[in-house]
Design a protein around this motif. Sequence first.
Motif, PDB file in Angstrom:
ATOM      1  N   SER A  17      -5.658   3.235   0.916  1.00  0.00           N
ATOM      2  CA  SER A  17      -5.746   1.832   0.512  1.00  0.00           C
ATOM      3  C   SER A  17      -5.748   1.688  -1.015  1.00  0.00           C
ATOM      4  N   TYR A  18      -6.420   2.606  -1.683  1.00  0.00           N
ATOM      5  CA  TYR A  18      -6.386   2.599  -3.149  1.00  0.00           C
ATOM      6  C   TYR A  18      -4.960   2.817  -3.656  1.00  0.00           C
ATOM      7  N   ASN A  19      -4.258   3.756  -3.033  1.00  0.00           N
ATOM      8  CA  ASN A  19      -2.879   4.028  -3.446  1.00  0.00           C
ATOM      9  C   ASN A  19      -1.983   2.808  -3.228  1.00  0.00           C
ATOM     10  N   LYS A  20      -2.166   2.103  -2.107  1.00  0.00           N
ATOM     11  CA  LYS A  20      -1.365   0.907  -1.823  1.00  0.00           C
ATOM     12  C   LYS A  20      -1.656  -0.204  -2.831  1.00  0.00           C
ATOM     13  N   ARG A  21      -2.925  -0.393  -3.175  1.00  0.00           N
ATOM     14  CA  ARG A  21      -3.281  -1.392  -4.184  1.00  0.00           C
ATOM     15  C   ARG A  21      -2.644  -1.061  -5.533  1.00  0.00           C
ATOM     16  N   LEU A  22      -2.643   0.205  -5.880  1.00  0.00           N
ATOM     17  CA  LEU A  22      -2.053   0.611  -7.155  1.00  0.00           C
ATOM     18  C   LEU A  22      -0.548   0.292  -7.180  1.00  0.00           C
ATOM     19  N   LYS A  23       0.159   0.647  -6.125  1.00  0.00           N
ATOM     20  CA  LYS A  23       1.602   0.390  -6.088  1.00  0.00           C
ATOM     21  C   LYS A  23       1.903  -1.107  -6.096  1.00  0.00           C
ATOM     22  N   ASP A  24       1.130  -1.883  -5.343  1.00  0.00           N
ATOM     23  CA  ASP A  24       1.371  -3.328  -5.298  1.00  0.00           C
ATOM     24  C   ASP A  24       1.135  -3.985  -6.662  1.00  0.00           C
ATOM     25  N   ASP A  25       0.087  -3.601  -7.331  1.00  0.00           N
ATOM     26  CA  ASP A  25      -0.213  -4.202  -8.627  1.00  0.00           C
ATOM     27  C   ASP A  25       0.838  -3.829  -9.665  1.00  0.00           C
ATOM     28  N   ILE A  26       1.247  -2.574  -9.652  1.00  0.00           N
ATOM     29  CA  ILE A  26       2.277  -2.163 -10.615  1.00  0.00           C
ATOM     30  C   ILE A  26       3.597  -2.882 -10.317  1.00  0.00           C
ATOM     31  N   LYS A  27       3.945  -3.005  -9.037  1.00  0.00           N
ATOM     32  CA  LYS A  27       5.185  -3.715  -8.676  1.00  0.00           C
ATOM     33  C   LYS A  27       5.112  -5.189  -9.087  1.00  0.00           C
ATOM     34  N   SER A  28       3.946  -5.806  -8.923  1.00  0.00           N
ATOM     35  CA  SER A  28       3.797  -7.207  -9.322  1.00  0.00           C
ATOM     36  C   SER A  28       3.965  -7.374 -10.827  1.00  0.00           C
TER      37      SER A  28
END
Length: 200
Positions: A17-28
């Motif tokens: 879940s931490y990894n998914k949050r990191l990818k989503d924030d960077i993509k945003s």
Amino acid sequence: MAQQRALPQSKETLLQSYNKRLKDDIKSIMDNFTEIIKTAKIEDETQVSRATQGEQDNYEMHVRAANIVRAGESLMKLVSDLKQFLILNDFPSVNEAIDQRNQQLRALQEECDRKLIALRDEISIDLYELEEEYYSSSSSLCEANDLPLCEAYWRLDLDTDSADGLSAPLLASPEPSAGPLQAVAPAHSHAGGPGPTEHA
């Protein structure tokens, strides 16, 4: 076997879940920044006037900038969560850090003990030398009053004995001439009796 993997599986899910949050924030952040760059491009005239298009682009840039800020705050929150996860769950690292700190403190304690022992030895040597210097100088200049009590009495007895030895010959010397001393005594008594008759 499933019970043994329950805790690691929960940790793995949390890390995912931490990894998914990191990818989503960077993509945003990347998407919003790309759209801001696109809005800065000057396009040909369309059915919408330039003033209206400018206001629309300005509003869009503010919204996308706010999205970038929100994604940045989410990343900061993710960093805080990761630190908390490491502190609470990474027991080997915590134990290693505690052991290293204990070793540092023990080395510091040993160094302080060595310095204190060396300082104690130096002070003992200096005190011993000062005592020797003090007693050697005081013994050469001390008087009877400065001596210990037993030694003062001992010297006083010696002085008394020497004084008695000197006065004894003085008292014994008049014994051979006892006659004149006895003759002087009647003369003194005679002077007391017939003296007034002679003057009369």
